[in-house]
Design an enzyme around this catalytic site. Structure first.
Site, short mmCIF file in Angstrom:
data_model
loop_
_atom_site.label_atom_id
_atom_site.label_comp_id
_atom_site.label_asym_id
_atom_site.label_seq_id
_atom_site.Cartn_x
_atom_site.Cartn_y
_atom_site.Cartn_z
N ARG A 122 21.85 -6.21 80.76
CA ARG A 122 21.77 -6.79 81.95
C ARG A 122 20.71 -8.14 82.42
NH1 ARG A 122 24.08 -1.76 85.03
NH2 ARG A 122 26.13 -1.92 84.58
N ARG A 149 23.58 -41.47 94.75
CA ARG A 149 25.32 -41.47 96.02
C ARG A 149 24.46 -42.10 97.26
NH1 ARG A 149 30.15 -42.16 96.15
NH2 ARG A 149 31.39 -41.71 97.91
N SER A 166 34.67 -0.35 85.67
CA SER A 166 33.92 0.33 86.65
C SER A 166 33.50 2.60 85.78
CB SER A 166 34.06 0.55 88.03
OG SER A 166 34.15 -0.96 88.05
N THR A 204 35.26 -1.58 77.56
CA THR A 204 36.03 -1.54 78.58
C THR A 204 37.51 -1.39 77.90
OG1 THR A 204 34.74 -2.95 80.13
CG2 THR A 204 36.96 -2.80 80.46
N GLU A 205 38.48 -0.89 79.02
CA GLU A 205 39.74 -0.31 78.12
C GLU A 205 40.69 -0.98 80.37
OE1 GLU A 205 40.21 3.78 77.62
OE2 GLU A 205 39.24 3.26 75.03
N GLY A 222 33.99 -34.50 96.44
CA GLY A 222 34.93 -34.64 95.83
C GLY A 222 34.73 -34.60 94.65
N ILE A 251 37.33 -7.75 76.12
CA ILE A 251 36.32 -7.47 74.83
C ILE A 251 35.34 -8.93 74.32
CG2 ILE A 251 35.24 -6.69 72.34
CD1 ILE A 251 35.93 -4.71 74.63
N GLU A 259 29.92 -7.18 82.60
CA GLU A 259 28.09 -5.41 82.65
C GLU A 259 27.97 -5.22 83.24
OE1 GLU A 259 25.44 -6.31 80.71
OE2 GLU A 259 26.67 -7.75 78.59
N THR A 270 30.33 -4.92 87.69
CA THR A 270 30.53 -5.75 88.85
C THR A 270 29.22 -5.34 90.08
OG1 THR A 270 30.78 -4.17 90.19
CG2 THR A 270 33.35 -4.82 89.21
C1 LIG Z 1 35.25 -12.75 80.28
C2 LIG Z 1 34.94 -11.53 80.77
C3 LIG Z 1 34.08 -10.70 79.55
C4 LIG Z 1 33.93 -9.25 79.56
N1 LIG Z 1 33.46 -8.41 78.52
C5 LIG Z 1 33.14 -7.30 78.11
C6 LIG Z 1 32.65 -6.69 76.90
O1 LIG Z 1 32.23 -8.03 75.93
N2 LIG Z 1 32.70 -5.89 76.74
C7 LIG Z 1 33.32 -5.14 77.30
O2 LIG Z 1 33.41 -3.26 77.62
N3 LIG Z 1 33.60 -4.98 78.88
C8 LIG Z 1 33.56 -6.56 79.07
N4 LIG Z 1 34.69 -6.66 80.32
C9 LIG Z 1 34.69 -6.42 81.02
C10 LIG Z 1 34.10 -6.00 82.39
O3 LIG Z 1 32.82 -5.64 82.07
C11 LIG Z 1 34.92 -5.29 83.35
O4 LIG Z 1 35.89 -6.06 83.68
C12 LIG Z 1 34.36 -4.93 84.40
O5 LIG Z 1 33.30 -3.47 84.67
C13 LIG Z 1 34.90 -4.08 85.89
O6 LIG Z 1 36.34 -3.28 85.70
P1 LIG Z 1 37.75 -4.00 86.26
O7 LIG Z 1 38.06 -4.97 86.08
O8 LIG Z 1 38.42 -3.11 85.40
O9 LIG Z 1 37.78 -3.83 87.92
P2 LIG Z 1 37.79 -2.40 88.29
O10 LIG Z 1 36.24 -1.13 87.60
O11 LIG Z 1 38.80 -2.44 88.18
O12 LIG Z 1 36.49 -2.48 89.95
C14 LIG Z 1 38.09 -3.50 90.34
C15 LIG Z 1 37.15 -3.91 92.29
O13 LIG Z 1 36.66 -2.49 92.34
C16 LIG Z 1 35.15 -2.44 92.45
N5 LIG Z 1 34.56 -0.74 92.23
C17 LIG Z 1 35.22 0.11 91.58
N6 LIG Z 1 34.29 1.02 91.85
C18 LIG Z 1 33.87 0.92 92.56
C19 LIG Z 1 32.81 1.71 93.31
N7 LIG Z 1 32.78 2.71 93.24
N8 LIG Z 1 32.62 1.99 94.23
C20 LIG Z 1 32.38 0.71 94.79
N9 LIG Z 1 33.16 -0.86 94.02
C21 LIG Z 1 33.66 -0.76 93.05
C22 LIG Z 1 34.26 -3.51 91.34
O14 LIG Z 1 33.84 -3.09 91.75
C23 LIG Z 1 35.89 -4.59 91.56
O15 LIG Z 1 35.65 -5.30 93.63
C24 LIG Z 1 34.66 -8.24 80.16
C25 LIG Z 1 34.98 -8.56 81.57
C26 LIG Z 1 35.93 -10.11 81.54
C27 LIG Z 1 35.99 -10.30 82.54
#
Ligand SMILES: Cc1cc2nc3c(=O)[nH]c(=O)nc-3n(C[C@H](O)[C@H](O)[C@H](O)COP(=O)(O)OP(=O)(O)OC[C@H]3O[C@@H](n4cnc5c(N)ncnc54)[C@H](O)[C@@H]3O)c2cc1C
Length: 390
Positions: free
Chosen positions: A252, A277, A139, A133-134, A349, A164, A372, A374
């Site tokens: 996954r 309770r 996604s 991820t960047e 509560g 990461i 991994e 959404t």
């Molecule tokens: C605590 C944590 C740990 C993580 N660990 C890792 C790691 O170890 N390595 C790594 O590489 N990444 C890691 N991630 C990244 C994680 O996998 C991403 O946050 C995730 O894939 C979603 O990307 P984004 O946050 O940029 O959301 P976005 O891609 O910006 O999505 C925003 C919203 O749009 C929706 N959306 C996007 N595209 C579509 C589509 N085509 N159709 C319908 N809906 C869509 C998404 O479902 C979401 O609801 C981590 C994230 C977190 C928060």
């Protein structure tokens, strides 16, 4: 007519599965559960838990015996992650991320690369993270910008990674970077390159302050002219995207196991509490509305668990692994969110304050719907498989 994908039938846990599951449950109850609230409160990386998991060969589960692993099937790994996450989701993630980071080596690495890196990872002496991820590419990994340019026998890597897991404590990060910017297909632009984190130019630029899994360090990484030998590339140039997708097919289920474990933990707290309770002169467990909530929580958790176990069997058998991995994560993640929310409701509560662990479990559950891929991305994968079969 939609053809059903092949299925190997119901799963029966073997004697080995049951022994391992029960041993990990005891370890989690005795050694990890007492640490869980503190790990969450202090947002502290639990290195003691990492050592415990290494000493008990739990981190070795998904590795071949020749690499010092247990040579176990996917279901064995899943049983361990489930039991640990039932006590502490951050600790369950230690096992899941160590497997996640290593799968690209197992999938794309040569024998020499596997022999070089996997034994230390299997022992838990070396930690590995997965750097896909960047900031602008979540996604949609085809939007990655981190660049690896070839200079003789080296790649020079420049870019930044976001979110990461274990990025700040890992010895290695598998970095997905653009090596072929002009490739016709966006999916052929990337390569997977293992980067040792002590290389000059590798920096942890921040740690996230999170809602849940607070002990798991989630790092932003900068790669500033990081030089690595070409021999650190996994697979061929341009295979990075394929390696990432194959990795998710096996990783996954680990997140689904974390979700099932969290749900089970919350269910156990809620049912114990309901028996103790008293309101209106009797335990709230005697109120039918509470019983209905507990029954729904139990049924949903069991359904997610059975689906997950079946998915492991299908993935190991090579039956539409992408679909099974997506289905089990989708169902388990939504189940964990619903069950933990209902557990807070059962405790009233008291569920909302940190005297009981269910509020932590509810916060921890949310991440299983996000990382991994959404839940929306899992649905896209399931729909793609369904429509291809229709
Ligand atoms: C605590 C944590 C740990 C993580 N660990 C890792 C790691 O170890 N390595 C790594 O590489 N990444 C890691 N991630 C990244 C994680 O996998 C991403 O946050 C995730 O894939 C979603 O990307 P984004 O946050 O940029 O959301 P976005 O891609 O910006 O999505 C925003 C919203 O749009 C929706 N959306 C996007 N595209 C579509 C589509 N085509 N159709 C319908 N809906 C869509 C998404 O479902 C979401 O609801 C981590 C994230 C977190 C928060």
């Amino acid at each position: 007519m939609t053809a059903s994908p092949p299925a190997t039938g119901p799963v029966r846990l073997t004697e080995e599965h049951l022994l391992l599951r029960d041993a990990v449950r005891v370890l989690a109850d005795e050694r990890i559960a007492p640490r869980a609230a503190d790990i969450d409160r202090q947002a502290e990386w639990p290195d003691d838990v990492r050592r415990l998991l290494a000493e008990h060969d739990i981190l070795a589960i998904p590795f071949a015996e020749r690499h010092g692993g247990l040579g176990a099937d996917l279901l064995t790994l899943i049983l361990a992650i489930e039991q640990i996450s039932r006590a502490c989701a951050t600790s369950g993630l230690i096992v899941a991320v160590q497997a996640l980071g290593a799968i690209p080596i197992q999938v794309g690495g040569s024998e020499e690369q596997q022999d070089r890196w996997l034994p230390g990872i299997a022992k838990g002496e070396k930690l590995i993270a997965f750097g896909l991820t960047e900031a602008e590419a979540g996604s949609d990994p085809s939007a990655l910008r981190t660049r690896a340019e070839r200079e003789g026998d080296e790649y020079v890597i420049n870019g930044a990674k976001r979110f990461i897991s274990h990025g700040s404590v890992a010895d290695y990060v598998v970095v997905f970077a653009v090596t072929n910017p002009d490739a016709e297909k966006p999916s052929r632009r990337l390569s997977a390159i293992l980067v040792e984190t002590d290389r000059p130019g590798f920096k942890v630029t921040r740690l996230e302050h999170k809602m849940g899994i607070r002990g798991s360090p989630t790092a932003e990484l900068a790669l500033d002219n990081v030089r690595v030998p070409v021999g650190n590339r996994l697979g061929e140039e341009g295979q990075g995207f394929a390696i990432a997708m194959q990795t998710f097919e096996r990783s996954r289920p680990g997140i689904a196991a974390q979700a099932v474990g969290i749900a089970q933990g919350a269910l156990e707290v809620a049912s114990r509490y309901a028996k103790e309770r008293r309101q209106f002169g009797k335990p709230i467990a005697e109120l039918q509305m509470i019983q209905a909530m507990l029954a729904d929580m139990d049924a949903a958790t069991e359904a997610a668990r059975q689906l997950l176990y079946t998915a492991c069997q299908e993935i190991d058998a090579g039956h539409d692994a992408a679909r099974w991995a997506a289905i089990c994560k989708l169902v388990a993640g939504d189940t964990a969110m619903r069950v933990t929310t209902d557990a807070v409701q059962v405790l009233g509560g008291y569920g909302y304050v940190d005297e009981y662990p269910v509020e932590r479990m509810m916060r921890d559950a949310k991440i299983t719907q996000l990382y991994e891929g959404t839940q929306q991305i899992q649905r896209l994968i399931v729909a793609r498989s369904l429509l291809a079969r229709s």
